[in-house]
Design an enzyme around this catalytic site. Sequence first.
Site, PDB file in Angstrom:
ATOM      1  CE1 TYR A   1      -7.801  -4.786   6.104  1.00  0.00           C
ATOM      2  CE2 TYR A   1      -9.260  -4.212   7.913  1.00  0.00           C
ATOM      3  CZ  TYR A   1      -8.007  -4.522   7.442  1.00  0.00           C
ATOM      4  OH  TYR A   1      -6.947  -4.588   8.303  1.00  0.00           O
TER       5      TYR A   1
ATOM      6  CG  HIS B   1      -2.471  -3.945   3.046  1.00  0.00           C
ATOM      7  ND1 HIS B   1      -2.055  -4.561   4.199  1.00  0.00           N
ATOM      8  CD2 HIS B   1      -1.584  -4.313   2.080  1.00  0.00           C
ATOM      9  CE1 HIS B   1      -0.965  -5.267   3.961  1.00  0.00           C
ATOM     10  NE2 HIS B   1      -0.657  -5.136   2.678  1.00  0.00           N
TER      11      HIS B   1
ATOM     12  CE  LYS C   1      -4.183   0.406   6.963  1.00  0.00           C
ATOM     13  NZ  LYS C   1      -3.128  -0.127   6.112  1.00  0.00           N
TER      14      LYS C   1
END
Length: 393
Positions: free
Chosen positions: A292, A300, A347
């Site tokens: 993060y 996120h 991601k």
Amino acid sequence: MSNPKARGRKGGPRNTENNRIYAHPLPLLFVEPPLARLNSVLGLLGLSLTRIENPHCEGIFDPLTRSVWITNMGHSMALWKRGFFGKGNLSRSEPSWLARQLNLRNAAGKHLTSEEVTARRRAERKQFKLDRARAIAAVAEEAEKLFEKEGRVVVPALSGPAIPSSATWRPTQPFTLPPPAESTADDLDGVDEEPEPLEDLEHLQLTLQEAFFLIWSLDCLTVLNPDTMEPMSLQAIWTAFQQAHLPLSIDHKPSLQLDNPFLINYVVYHHYRSLGWVVKGGIKFCVDYLLYKRGPVFSHAEFALVVMPVYEDEEDRDNSVLTLQNSEPFTWTWLSTINRVNSQVQKTLVLVYVTIPSKSRVSTSILDSPACFKHYSIREVVLRRFIPARMRD
């Protein structure tokens, strides 16, 4: 008058409150002296009166769960709010079990925890889908009636004033917390009876990597021996954290290994923490760590890390008493699965290769101190899933 930019930006007031609560990235605070003028003069001389405020937290080492337990709520919140260290054992992330129980007792509580905010959003999203489905069904039913009466064919519209959209829909009733089980009418003897005070049953659970980072790098954590409840020395902590990952032996005490999972994972954890990332566990997305920028309450995770141990000497892997995860060559099916899971949640997958020094080059005696980390190295491979529809340009 409110700021129009803050009003137009999504989550403006909430981000402002989070910036205030989570203003410090580490447990250590650098406090400036009130005499700014004197400090400026000393600054010209290369001196500073800035002092470091250390929380000096305490935790108990638990070898069975390979973690350190912080039972003091003040210490737990200090570590969580200043760097997002650890996880509540009765919560999803932030140790908020006691706050949730208090909110259950007082349904009119205005300060919701992060888990309660998530539950409210999910309930509202479910209600929106039900209202939209009812509206579409009503339009379709009206079109059928027109066809039966007038013979006109009307295509049911999936959008319009009669169909709610996510931008305009608002819940008809505010979200309410479910009542606690102990507050039913059958169990209450009197209305004026004072409720019993709640005992906080939750503790903050630190991984061994998080705990050693707080001990060795920041010197703000004291670990107690679970048997004697006495503070452990740095050397005792260093040895105990490694032995927690070794197989138990009845005949003799297990010897330290260069491929100890604690060492490999700490190398990765310390590397990214020192670069300013907030490192959290990634088991939810089938990876080892998540990165993060500031913390889970702000955004996120951007990167998902998979730790890939690599032996400098292949014979060390064959003769090792440990079976390291992902040390064998991976299959393309496994890689595609992990990459697809993280691509769906936006991601970027990163394979972090940690090279384990060879026993023929270095002796296991270097494991007596953290100075052994200089013999480990890290390589990063970033993977992106190719999606033709999104990557035509």
